[in-house]
Each structure stands twice: as C-alpha cells, then as structure tokens.
Design a protein around this motif. Structure first.
Motif, PDB file in Angstrom:
ATOM      1  N   GLY A   1      -8.786   4.043  -1.723  1.00  0.00           N
ATOM      2  CA  GLY A   1      -9.342   4.448  -0.447  1.00  0.00           C
ATOM      3  C   GLY A   1      -9.512   3.314   0.543  1.00  0.00           C
ATOM      4  N   ASP A   2      -9.046   2.111   0.205  1.00  0.00           N
ATOM      5  CA  ASP A   2      -9.228   0.955   1.087  1.00  0.00           C
ATOM      6  C   ASP A   2      -7.989   0.075   0.961  1.00  0.00           C
ATOM      7  OD1 ASP A   2      -9.996  -1.128   2.617  1.00  0.00           O
ATOM      8  OD2 ASP A   2     -11.765  -1.668   1.443  1.00  0.00           O
ATOM      9  N   ARG A   3      -7.383  -0.259   2.106  1.00  0.00           N
ATOM     10  CA  ARG A   3      -6.153  -1.041   2.082  1.00  0.00           C
ATOM     11  C   ARG A   3      -6.388  -2.454   1.570  1.00  0.00           C
ATOM     12  NH1 ARG A   3      -1.862   1.037   4.816  1.00  0.00           N
ATOM     13  NH2 ARG A   3      -1.009  -1.032   5.200  1.00  0.00           N
TER      14      ARG A   3
ATOM     15  N   HIS B   1       0.826  -1.209   0.000  1.00  0.00           N
ATOM     16  CA  HIS B   1       0.000   0.000   0.000  1.00  0.00           C
ATOM     17  C   HIS B   1       0.860   1.259   0.000  1.00  0.00           C
ATOM     18  CE1 HIS B   1      -2.062  -3.338   2.075  1.00  0.00           C
ATOM     19  NE2 HIS B   1      -3.090  -2.974   1.336  1.00  0.00           N
ATOM     20  N   GLN B   2       1.952   1.218   0.747  1.00  0.00           N
ATOM     21  CA  GLN B   2       2.864   2.373   0.752  1.00  0.00           C
ATOM     22  C   GLN B   2       3.532   2.544  -0.605  1.00  0.00           C
ATOM     23  OE1 GLN B   2       5.305   1.108   4.008  1.00  0.00           O
ATOM     24  NE2 GLN B   2       4.144   2.269   5.540  1.00  0.00           N
TER      25      GLN B   2
ATOM     26  N   ARG C   1       1.620   6.732  -6.845  1.00  0.00           N
ATOM     27  CA  ARG C   1       0.479   7.589  -7.179  1.00  0.00           C
ATOM     28  C   ARG C   1       0.606   8.985  -6.586  1.00  0.00           C
ATOM     29  NH1 ARG C   1      -4.369   6.550  -5.656  1.00  0.00           N
ATOM     30  NH2 ARG C   1      -5.445   6.797  -7.645  1.00  0.00           N
TER      31      ARG C   1
ATOM     32  N   ALA D   1       1.034   3.958  -3.049  1.00  0.00           N
ATOM     33  CA  ALA D   1       0.780   5.359  -2.715  1.00  0.00           C
ATOM     34  C   ALA D   1       1.917   6.249  -3.211  1.00  0.00           C
ATOM     35  CB  ALA D   1       0.603   5.509  -1.209  1.00  0.00           C
TER      36      ALA D   1
ATOM     37  N   ARG E   1      -1.115   9.421  -2.937  1.00  0.00           N
ATOM     38  CA  ARG E   1      -2.554   9.156  -2.814  1.00  0.00           C
ATOM     39  C   ARG E   1      -2.794   7.663  -2.607  1.00  0.00           C
ATOM     40  NH1 ARG E   1      -4.638   9.759  -7.465  1.00  0.00           N
ATOM     41  NH2 ARG E   1      -2.724  10.208  -8.612  1.00  0.00           N
ATOM     42  N   GLU E   2      -3.629   7.326  -1.623  1.00  0.00           N
ATOM     43  CA  GLU E   2      -3.964   5.930  -1.359  1.00  0.00           C
ATOM     44  C   GLU E   2      -4.690   5.327  -2.551  1.00  0.00           C
ATOM     45  OE1 GLU E   2      -3.455   3.790   1.057  1.00  0.00           O
ATOM     46  OE2 GLU E   2      -2.332   5.075   2.427  1.00  0.00           O
ATOM     47  N   TYR E   3      -4.489   4.049  -2.734  1.00  0.00           N
ATOM     48  CA  TYR E   3      -5.139   3.350  -3.836  1.00  0.00           C
ATOM     49  C   TYR E   3      -6.538   2.898  -3.423  1.00  0.00           C
ATOM     50  CZ  TYR E   3      -6.314  -0.352  -7.118  1.00  0.00           C
ATOM     51  OH  TYR E   3      -6.947  -1.140  -8.038  1.00  0.00           O
TER      52      TYR E   3
END
Length: 427
Positions: A49-51, A35-36, A42, A39, A45-47
């Motif tokens: 909105g949900d891990r 996830h990091q 991107r 992000a 920005r989180e991918y």
C-alpha cells in the motif's frame, strides 16, 4: 491481470549488488519500475500500500516478497537474501542506510562498458560508506555535468542506467570527474577534502572498521577498547550525530524523517564528501581516546581559525561543541563503557573549567573597564565643576572691582570731585 508464476526474462544478481538494484534491473527488462513489476507479480495489487515500502528490502527481511521473487525469477531465497548487507546485533538497522543515491564513478563506467547497464552496490546504501571499497574513489551524489541534479537509477531501452534528474543526461557514460578521482592518487588541487593525507588515511581506516563492525567483526588495534562490534558501531553512530550540532554539515533531505539533526535516525543521511571528513575526524578522536597519536590536520580540512592547522583530538572536538551538545555527548558516553565515559567526562569537565576561568577573567576585565570609565567620568565631572567654580570666582572678583571704581570716597563727595582711583586702577 493474472499473476505470473515465472518471468520469461530475469537477470541474475551481480556480486555485491543491492536487492533493490537487482529488482530494478529485472523491471527494466519490461520497461517497468519496481512497483509496477511487483504489482504485476501480485496480480495487480500494490505491494504494502506504499510505494516506499519496497525500499526496505535492502535492509529488512520480507518473507512474502522474497518468496514471490524466488518463484518469479527462479532463484533460491538464499540468493535474494544474500543481496542484503547484514547489520547485526544493532537496535535500528535502518539507521545505517541512506536514502540518498550515491555511486562510484569508476564502478558505473566499468559496468556500462562491460554490461551495457549499471547496478548499485549494496554497500553504497550504507551511510558509513563514503569511498568505494574497490577503487578508493570518493562516492558521488551529484551529476558532474550540471553539478546540480541528484541522480537515480532508471530504465532506458530495457537496461538500468544512472540518470541525472536535472539535466537528464546519463551519468554512467560520462568522463571521469575530479571529485571521483582516486583518493590515493590526489596530492593537491581544487578538492580540499583529499589534500590532507592524515585525514584520508583516518577516514578510510574508520570506514573499513565500521563496515566490519556492522557484520559482527570487532575492530582490532587501538580502536578495540575491549568492546563488541555492535558497541563500537553505536559509538561511531553517536559521534557522527555530534557533528549535526556545531559544524553545520549539510545533511541530505530525507522524506520519511522529521527528526532532529542529532537523532540516530538521520545520523547517516550525510553526503559522501561531508561523511568522509567526519569519519576521518572521528578516527583521529578515537585514536586520541585510546592513547594514540591523533592526526594533525590542515586548516583547509575544516572551518578552523588556526592557520597552522589543528590536532583532531577529543579536547578539540569538545571545544567545537555548544553547551547543549556537550551535555548530550557526556550523557550519551555513559553507554560507551566506563573507560570511554570517564575519558569524555574529563574532557568536558576540563573544558567547562577552562570556560569558567575565561568567563571569570572576562568579568574582571569588564569590571576593570567599567571602573576606569566611572573614574574617567567622575574626573571629567569634577574638572567641569572646578572650572565652573573658578569662572564664578573670577567673575565675582571682577564685579567687586568694578563696583569699587564706581563708588566715590566721602571726602571727594564733600569737595564735589571725582572719586580717586588707585595706581593699579589707572593702569
């Protein structure tokens, strides 16, 4: 944080590796999690909105994410798409994927010795895969050091390792465990699951058939049934769902699902040991439905009361089900084709007739027992009444005799003598 066009270090995917594993190995090079890493790619920005959204990459196509990874890792998109195990012509591909992390102990030891890290095979994420296609070893889901903690793939010193969440020990460098011993080489011992050669053979054949069906290859031989591969896959899925009803098979907890045991969405959230047993029995049941010879299994392979074992055929499975589960199976089998639906319907109907006959016999026995008890009660009460009447008659006779002894005769009363007694009274 700026968006990178390409990563300076991006490992190449291994053959058969899952998309999530390759992404995690890439993130491990930078001591990040997936996830990091995404992000960072991107621009902070989180991918999604949900891990948990990244977990879907193993079975669902995501063009935006794949294009992002293609540029960052300098790979063509086909290489990334090829990491996904295709589940073709099925209404819910995600139902075949398990959230539980499982692994082949021999594969991860080979990986660590050869590469210094481990990678997850894409086929391990399929719930119908319970044994390693390469080594024939039963997949594991628990740490063999503490036999308690579930494991996960984590980053250690820039490499991906398999770490126990309980004792925090690396699982990939451990000694071979008995659970992970080669199924074909086991001939007994503590592992009840693999002692039965008929169950082992049926389970491995069923796993091979269902893995082929998921990619569009219809089974051959007895399990052909004249049905397409997708239809065969749905039949196996429905039969696996049946085992949530009667047997109490342990299902792995799935955080994103609140559905019932019989739901297709949880069908393959099953630990490998239980799944191995279920696939073996399903293979035997389908063999029986196809007119073949079902497997005769040992009692130790399932909770069964017959000390000599049991034959895993369709009537045996129907007998193990509750009334609700039998009704569910009969209704679900209507979508399996006319031949299989008729076969299941006959088995359910025969069992219900047998149960009705048993209930009738039990009712007759119950009525006979009740009648015998009523007769015994009446006889006891009658005997009690007869005894009381006899006691009363004897007491009345005794009173009459006593009264007769005390009453004087008329001539004795005139003479002033004692009343005469009979010879019987004197004695």
């Amino acid at each position: 944080m700026t968006q990178r066009k390409a990563l300076p270090v991006a490992p190449r995917p291994y053959p058969g590796e899952s998309a999530r594993s390759w992404l995690a190995r890439t993130a491990a090079r930078y001591d990040l999690d997936t996830h990091q890493l995404v992000a960072c790619l991107r621009g902070g920005r989180e991918y999604g909105g949900d891990r948990s959204a990244l977990a879907l990459i193993d079975w669902r196509e995501d063009s935006d994410l794949e294009n992002l990874l293609t540029r960052a890792a300098r790979l063509d998109r086909a290489s990334i798409s090829g990491l996904r195990v295709p589940v073709r012509n099925l209404p819910d591909p995600g139902a075949w994927h398990r959230a539980l992390v499982v692994w082949c102990p021999e594969c991860v030891r080979d990986d660590f010795g050869r590469y210094g890290e481990v990678h997850e095979r894409a086929v391990w994420r399929l719930g119908c895969c319970v044994a390693c296609p390469t080594h024939g070893s039963l997949l594991e889901c628990l740490c063999q050091a503490c036999f308690f903690g579930h494991c996960s793939f984590s980053s250690i010193s820039g490499r991906q390792r398999l770490i126990c969440s309980g004792c925090r020990s690396p699982v990939d460098a451990g000694e071979p465990s008995r659970t992970g011993a080669n199924i074909a080489a086991l001939r007994g011992g503590m592992l009840w699951l693999t002692r039965d050669s008929a169950l082992r053979r049926s389970a491995l054949e069923m796993q091979s058939a269902i893995l082929k069906a998921l990619v569009g290859v219809a089974p051959t031989g007895l399990w052909h049934f004249g049905l397409p591969a997708s239809q065969f896959a749905l039949i196996v899925r429905d039969l696996v769902g049946v085992f949530g009803w009667p047997l109490g098979i342990p299902l792995a907890a799935r955080e994103d699902s609140t559905t019932s045991l019989g739901s297709p969405h949880r069908t393959f959230e099953i630990e490998p040991q239980s799944g191995f047993k279920i696939l073996g029995i399903i293979g035997s049941v389908l063999t029986d439905m196809a007119g073949g010879c079902p497997a005769r299994l040992e009692r130790t392979t399932l909770w069964d009361t017959d000390p000599d074992g049991f034959t895993a055929d369709l009537p045996w499975l129907v007998r193990r089900l509750s009334g609700d589960a039998r009704a569910w199976l009969a209704a679900t089998a209507q979508g399996w084709g006319a031949v299989l639906a008729q076969c299941v319907g006959r088995a359910v109907e025969a069992h219900e007739k047998h149960e009705k006959a048993v209930r009738t016999a039990e009712e007759r026995v119950r009525l006979s027992v009740a009648l015998a008890r009523a007769n015994a009660t009446w006889s006891k009460a009658s005997a009690k009444r007869d005894r009381a009447a006899a006691v009363n008659r004897i007491a009345a006779r005794a009173r009459r005799r006593a009264a007769a002894r005390r009453t004087p005769l008329p001539e004795d009363m005139d003479r002033g003598k004692e009343p005469a007694t009979s010879r019987h009274d004197r004695h």
